[in-house]
Write an enzyme that holds these catalytic residues in place. Structure first.
Site, PDB file in Angstrom:
ATOM      1  N   LYS A 267      18.522  43.834  50.611  1.00 16.28           N
ATOM      2  CA  LYS A 267      17.149  43.414  50.340  1.00 16.28           C
ATOM      3  C   LYS A 267      16.239  43.986  51.411  1.00 16.28           C
ATOM      4  O   LYS A 267      16.239  43.543  52.560  1.00 16.28           O
ATOM      5  CB  LYS A 267      17.026  41.898  50.289  1.00 16.28           C
ATOM      6  CG  LYS A 267      15.700  41.436  49.698  1.00 16.28           C
ATOM      7  CD  LYS A 267      15.688  39.948  49.405  1.00 16.28           C
ATOM      8  CE  LYS A 267      14.430  39.555  48.637  1.00 16.28           C
ATOM      9  NZ  LYS A 267      14.409  38.104  48.321  1.00 16.28           N
TER      10      LYS A 267
ATOM     11  N   GLU B  64      40.756  35.437  39.152  1.00 11.25           N
ATOM     12  CA  GLU B  64      40.382  34.174  38.520  1.00 11.25           C
ATOM     13  C   GLU B  64      40.304  34.270  37.003  1.00 11.25           C
ATOM     14  O   GLU B  64      40.182  33.260  36.311  1.00 11.25           O
ATOM     15  CB  GLU B  64      39.019  33.701  39.055  1.00 11.25           C
ATOM     16  CG  GLU B  64      39.018  33.279  40.504  1.00 11.25           C
ATOM     17  CD  GLU B  64      38.741  34.413  41.488  1.00 11.25           C
ATOM     18  OE1 GLU B  64      38.357  34.126  42.633  1.00 11.25           O
ATOM     19  OE2 GLU B  64      38.915  35.597  41.099  1.00 11.25           O
TER      20      GLU B  64
ATOM     21  N   THR C 128      43.724  35.187  45.768  1.00 12.98           N
ATOM     22  CA  THR C 128      42.708  36.233  45.860  1.00 12.98           C
ATOM     23  C   THR C 128      42.883  36.992  47.163  1.00 12.98           C
ATOM     24  O   THR C 128      43.453  36.483  48.119  1.00 12.98           O
ATOM     25  CB  THR C 128      41.298  35.627  45.808  1.00 12.98           C
ATOM     26  OG1 THR C 128      41.137  34.735  46.933  1.00 12.98           O
ATOM     27  CG2 THR C 128      41.089  34.845  44.526  1.00 12.98           C
TER      28      THR C 128
ATOM     29  N   TRP D 193      15.286  44.853  46.022  1.00 12.04           N
ATOM     30  CA  TRP D 193      16.734  44.956  46.035  1.00 12.04           C
ATOM     31  C   TRP D 193      17.183  46.405  45.884  1.00 12.04           C
ATOM     32  O   TRP D 193      16.657  47.162  45.068  1.00 12.04           O
ATOM     33  CB  TRP D 193      17.346  44.130  44.908  1.00 12.04           C
ATOM     34  CG  TRP D 193      17.196  42.649  45.072  1.00 12.04           C
ATOM     35  CD1 TRP D 193      16.395  41.815  44.355  1.00 12.04           C
ATOM     36  CD2 TRP D 193      17.866  41.816  46.013  1.00 12.04           C
ATOM     37  NE1 TRP D 193      16.514  40.523  44.788  1.00 12.04           N
ATOM     38  CE2 TRP D 193      17.424  40.484  45.809  1.00 12.04           C
ATOM     39  CE3 TRP D 193      18.808  42.052  47.015  1.00 12.04           C
ATOM     40  CZ2 TRP D 193      17.878  39.415  46.556  1.00 12.04           C
ATOM     41  CZ3 TRP D 193      19.273  40.986  47.765  1.00 12.04           C
ATOM     42  CH2 TRP D 193      18.806  39.677  47.538  1.00 12.04           C
TER      43      TRP D 193
END
Length: 556
Positions: free
Chosen positions: A449, A338, A193, A454
């Site tokens: 936040k 992944e 990754t 949010w």
């Protein structure tokens, strides 16, 4: 009672055998270049029959070197013919093709090579300086280095490790190989990754997972690849195996136009025209570069061209520009290393000719539906399933035959990567509607936040990019004493643009409620990017997290 069907393992070598016999003359188109990477202007074609012969020679050479089942063989290379042959020769003999991203930081490359314990490194001559820079830290790992060229150029590595040229290595070998048959669950390739924090994590694919993924990515619900396709994979072969498109092209007999190292807008346009490309795959930053060139040059893309953007969210403004200026719809895909990497593909529900511009562009915002083989859902903080109503937001989790069940030799990362019942945690926050279309809201770590509410950084960024004069934008959370966090937008202007913070704030206020607007807007010359073109949010947070406090804008 079992069915009376033959049982043949799904092996990567069978892809090349199929292409060599059914699509012998189709194959790879590549622009010849010198050692500096400069194009020599000659487009060379190598058919699948010859590619199979070349891969056979390499397989013999690898065995002669002592390669065996499970050995990791590293590649540091661009998208070209020799890299293609490495894909098939290494996996075909039961070894593991480990693609190393040469654009990572030296410390990351060092870690990856040591962690994988690579026995040999195949490297493009252009990239030798990268290896020279880290060689002291990896000198005890590889047994030799093969330069992917007809000669070995002058290098500081001479005399320190066995060096040989790719062409010299394979030249004495026969062009046929009796590919071994083994368990289809045998490891085939290894990708790490490109995360911006901590060490990269290894994802170890199998022959079975790769072939199942190949059927999915090439299917009509995704790339829809066939023998008449000319694929231009701008996405590097070291980035999740070029999203699996290299395998899909071989399976379907599609032609592959290899771009090599030159991914600027002009070089890509010239290759599109010279090769007759019909399908392009690349990250948004590369698409931005192509669009910038087209606007400055006045050139137009050929009719019938298709494309996909992945790696990070496709800004709606970019999608709209390509459609309105070139009638090119860029399909939106989503996935992860992944996941091999396809997780979803936004294939239009009806022909483009039957869609209005508004329908097409609105549909392009979403990341699409999962192909057969990928199961996905959203969950809350307690792991409970959330409804598929297109409104409820939750963490996206996945499972399937080409989804990882654990990182390579990384027990610590595996502790938090999965739910209690085995679903992989993607780290993405999304909605899913009743038709299965997902829309990414943000990364879990990138949500802002503010006062208990949010705010999506992706929404802020996409809206900012709809203002003429804004080239790139990133939204991050900045510390605020009263509201805990407030949005901070960091933007890059287009060349010769004089757009300012007031203009951008006014533009955002047309769509967003007041509490969602950024507390401050900063303009910079450029934004930091990962090796795969994603904006480095972590680096921006490290630099600007206390910006509001320093400017006296934190409500104190």
């Amino acid at each position: 009672m079992q069915g009376l069907m033959q049982d043949h393992p799904l092996l990567i070598s069978t892809l090349l055998e199929h292409a060599a016999t059914s699509h012998a003359k189709t194959g790879i188109l590549s622009l010849d270049r010198d050692a500096s990477g400069a194009s020599l202007g000659t487009l060379t074609k190598t058919g699948y029959r010859d590619l199979a012969g070349n891969a056979a020679q390499l397989a013999h050479a690898l065995v002669r070197l002592g390669a065996k089942h499970g050995d990791r063989i590293a590649t540091m290379a661009w998208n070209d013919r020799r890299h293609f042959e490495l894909y098939y020769a290494t996996s075909g003999i039961g070894a593991i093709c480990h693609t190393v991203n040469p654009r990572l930081f030296p410390e990351q490359i060092t870690y990856i090579i040591r962690h994988a314990d690579d026995r040999w490194i195949f490297i493009d001559p252009m990239l030798l300086p990268v290896l020279e820079n880290i060689f002291d830290a990896i000198a005890d790992v590889p047994e030799g280095i093969i330069v992917m060229s007809d000669t070995v150029p002058e290098t500081k590595l001479s005399g320190r490790i066995p060096l040989m040229a790719y062409d010299d290595l394979v030249a004495p070998e026969p062009t046929t190989y009796d590919w071994p048959v083994f368990d289809e669950n045998t490891a085939s390739s290894l990708c790490y990754t490109s995360g911006t924090t901590g060490n990269s994590k290894g994802v170890l694919y199998s022959h079975r997972s790769t072939l199942l993924h190949t059927w999915a990515i090439g299917s009509p619900e995704a790339v829809a690849m066939h023998a008449g396709t000319t694929l231009l994979p701008i996405v590097p072969m070291f980035h999740a195996n070029a999203w699996g498109t290299i395998y899909a092209a071989t399976m379907t007999g599609a032609c592959i136009a290899m771009p090599g190292p030159r991914l600027d807008g002009q070089s890509l346009y010239e290759l599109i025209i010279a090769a007759g490309a019909t399908y392009i795959g690349g990250v948004p930053t590369v698409w931005m570069g192509l669009l910038d060139y087209l606007r400055k040059s006045g050139n137009k893309l050929p009719e019938g061209l298709r494309g996909i953007a992945g790696g990070s969210a496709l800004p709606p403004a970019l999608s709209e520009a390509f459609w309105k200026e070139h009638r090119l719809r860029i399909d939106h895909g989503w996935g992860m290393t992944e996941m091999s990497p396809i997780g979803s593909y936004n294939m239009p529900a009806k022909p483009l000719t039957q869609m209005t511009d508004e329908e097409l562009l609105q549909g392009a915002i979403k990341q699409g539906r999962a192909p057969y083989g990928v199961a996905l859902k959203i969950i809350d903080d307690d792991g409970n399933d959330l409804p598929r109503d297109g409104k409820t937001v939750g963490e996206l989790v996945v499972r399937g035959p080409w989804v990882t069940r654990g990182y390579y030799n990384d027990d610590e990362a595996n502790k938090t990567a999965f739910t209690a019942d085995g679903w992989f945690r993607t780290g993405d926050v999304a909605t899913i509607d009743e038709d299965g279309f997902i829309e990414l809201v943000d990364r879990v770590k990138d949500l802002i936040k503010s006062g208990g509410e949010w705010i999506s950084s992706i929404d802020l960024e996409n809206l900012a990019l709809t203002l003429p004069g804004i080239k790139e934008a990133a939204a991050i959370p900045a510390r605020h004493k009263k509201w805990d966090e407030r949005p901070l937008v960091i933007a890059v202007r287009e060349d010769n643009s004089d757009v300012d913070a007031d203009a951008l704030r006014t533009h955002l206020a047309k769509t967003l409620t007041k509490w969602m607007l950024p507390e401050a807007i900063i303009f910079v010359d450029e934004l930091p990017h990962t090796a795969t073109g994603k904006i480095m949010q972590r680096a921006l947070r490290d630099t600007y997290a206390d910006y509001l406090e320093k400017q006296g804008l934190d409500g104190a």
